[in-house]
Motif scaffolding. Structure first.
Motif, PDB file in Angstrom:
ATOM      1  N   CYS A  18      44.037  43.890  39.602  1.00 49.25           N
ATOM      2  CA  CYS A  18      42.572  43.101  39.479  1.00 49.25           C
ATOM      3  C   CYS A  18      42.940  41.711  39.055  1.00 49.25           C
ATOM      4  N   PRO A  19      42.462  40.852  39.665  1.00 48.64           N
ATOM      5  CA  PRO A  19      42.403  39.457  39.470  1.00 48.64           C
ATOM      6  C   PRO A  19      41.714  38.936  38.045  1.00 48.64           C
ATOM      7  N   GLU A  20      40.851  40.032  37.685  1.00 54.27           N
ATOM      8  CA  GLU A  20      40.060  39.759  36.403  1.00 54.27           C
ATOM      9  C   GLU A  20      41.022  40.139  35.138  1.00 54.27           C
ATOM     10  N   CYS A  21      41.357  41.497  35.288  1.00 53.87           N
ATOM     11  CA  CYS A  21      41.813  42.087  34.148  1.00 53.87           C
ATOM     12  C   CYS A  21      43.313  42.490  34.253  1.00 53.87           C
ATOM     13  N   ASP A  25      43.656  49.832  38.929  1.00 54.17           N
ATOM     14  CA  ASP A  25      42.893  50.850  39.332  1.00 54.17           C
ATOM     15  C   ASP A  25      41.489  50.124  39.859  1.00 54.17           C
ATOM     16  N   MET A  26      41.362  49.935  41.120  1.00 61.01           N
ATOM     17  CA  MET A  26      40.408  49.391  41.952  1.00 61.01           C
ATOM     18  C   MET A  26      40.165  50.485  43.139  1.00 61.01           C
ATOM     19  N   LYS A  27      38.793  50.050  43.755  1.00 60.35           N
ATOM     20  CA  LYS A  27      38.382  50.948  44.646  1.00 60.35           C
ATOM     21  C   LYS A  27      37.760  50.283  45.620  1.00 60.35           C
ATOM     22  N   CYS A  53      37.035  46.892  40.474  1.00 58.83           N
ATOM     23  CA  CYS A  53      37.702  47.387  39.479  1.00 58.83           C
ATOM     24  C   CYS A  53      36.986  48.417  38.696  1.00 58.83           C
ATOM     25  N   ASN A  54      37.854  49.415  38.599  1.00 58.84           N
ATOM     26  CA  ASN A  54      37.011  50.791  37.869  1.00 58.84           C
ATOM     27  C   ASN A  54      37.142  50.436  36.333  1.00 58.84           C
ATOM     28  N   LYS A  55      38.248  49.526  35.934  1.00 61.29           N
ATOM     29  CA  LYS A  55      38.266  49.230  34.440  1.00 61.29           C
ATOM     30  C   LYS A  55      37.316  48.334  34.025  1.00 61.29           C
ATOM     31  N   CYS A  56      37.160  47.225  34.544  1.00 60.18           N
ATOM     32  CA  CYS A  56      36.077  46.158  33.990  1.00 60.18           C
ATOM     33  C   CYS A  56      34.878  46.007  35.127  1.00 60.18           C
ATOM     34  N   ASP A  57      34.926  46.728  35.954  1.00 63.02           N
ATOM     35  CA  ASP A  57      33.708  46.892  36.598  1.00 63.02           C
ATOM     36  C   ASP A  57      33.199  45.548  37.386  1.00 63.02           C
ATOM     37  N   SER A  58      34.121  44.911  37.450  1.00 60.88           N
ATOM     38  CA  SER A  58      33.776  43.681  38.468  1.00 60.88           C
ATOM     39  C   SER A  58      34.026  43.875  39.795  1.00 60.88           C
ATOM     40  N   ILE A  59      33.205  43.006  40.592  1.00 64.15           N
ATOM     41  CA  ILE A  59      33.500  43.120  42.152  1.00 64.15           C
ATOM     42  C   ILE A  59      34.309  41.977  42.439  1.00 64.15           C
ATOM     43  N   ILE A  60      35.404  42.203  43.171  1.00 65.23           N
ATOM     44  CA  ILE A  60      36.360  41.313  43.534  1.00 65.23           C
ATOM     45  C   ILE A  60      36.043  40.614  44.800  1.00 65.23           C
ATOM     46  N   TYR A  61      35.431  39.511  44.969  1.00 67.69           N
ATOM     47  CA  TYR A  61      35.010  38.829  45.918  1.00 67.69           C
ATOM     48  C   TYR A  61      36.341  38.062  46.672  1.00 67.69           C
ATOM     49  N   PRO A  62      36.045  37.790  47.904  1.00 65.37           N
ATOM     50  CA  PRO A  62      37.057  37.598  48.879  1.00 65.37           C
ATOM     51  C   PRO A  62      37.880  36.127  48.351  1.00 65.37           C
TER      52      PRO A  62
END
Length: 118
Positions: A18-21, A25-27, A53-62
């Motif tokens: 995940c680029p944030e955390c 674990d992403m979906k 991302c399932n951990k930080c619950d953020s949407i990963i934008y393009p």
């Protein structure tokens, strides 16, 4: 007024960072738009996607995608097969259609038989 609903057509867990955390674990979810009205149900050809991302619950934008995420996205996008874009009519539509045809037929029968003169 028709209602819109997004129906999940493909969902997969991916193990990219995940680029944030930086968790692995992403979906990825692909959804197809359906429109529901009183007279018809329509399946559109519009397909949307989200990577979450399932951990930080953020949407990963393009904008934040890495090359690995983009490669995985392209792979799953090729695997997605959306439903055909079709229109299904509801029973209310058929009831109205049959009623209209019956009224027109009855009017023609009365007019042609000469019961009522115009």
């Amino acid at each position: 007024m028709s209602k819109e609903k997004l129906v999940v057509i493909k969902e997969a867990n991916i193990t990219n960072n995940c680029p944030e955390c930086f968790n692995q674990d992403m979906k990825i979810t692909f959804k197809q738009k359906h429109k529901y009205g009183k007279l018809y149900d329509r399946t559109t050809s519009e397909v949307t996607h989200t990577i979450r991302c399932n951990k930080c619950d953020s949407i990963i934008y393009p904008v934040n995608w890495t090359e690995d995420i983009e490669r995985i996205f392209n792979y799953y996008q090729k695997m997605v097969t959306p439903e055909k874009s079709i229109i299904r009519f509801t029973p209310l539509f058929y009831i109205l259609l049959v009623s209209l045809l019956a009224v027109i037929g009855l009017g023609l029968y009365i007019w042609l038989s000469g019961i009522i003169q115009f």
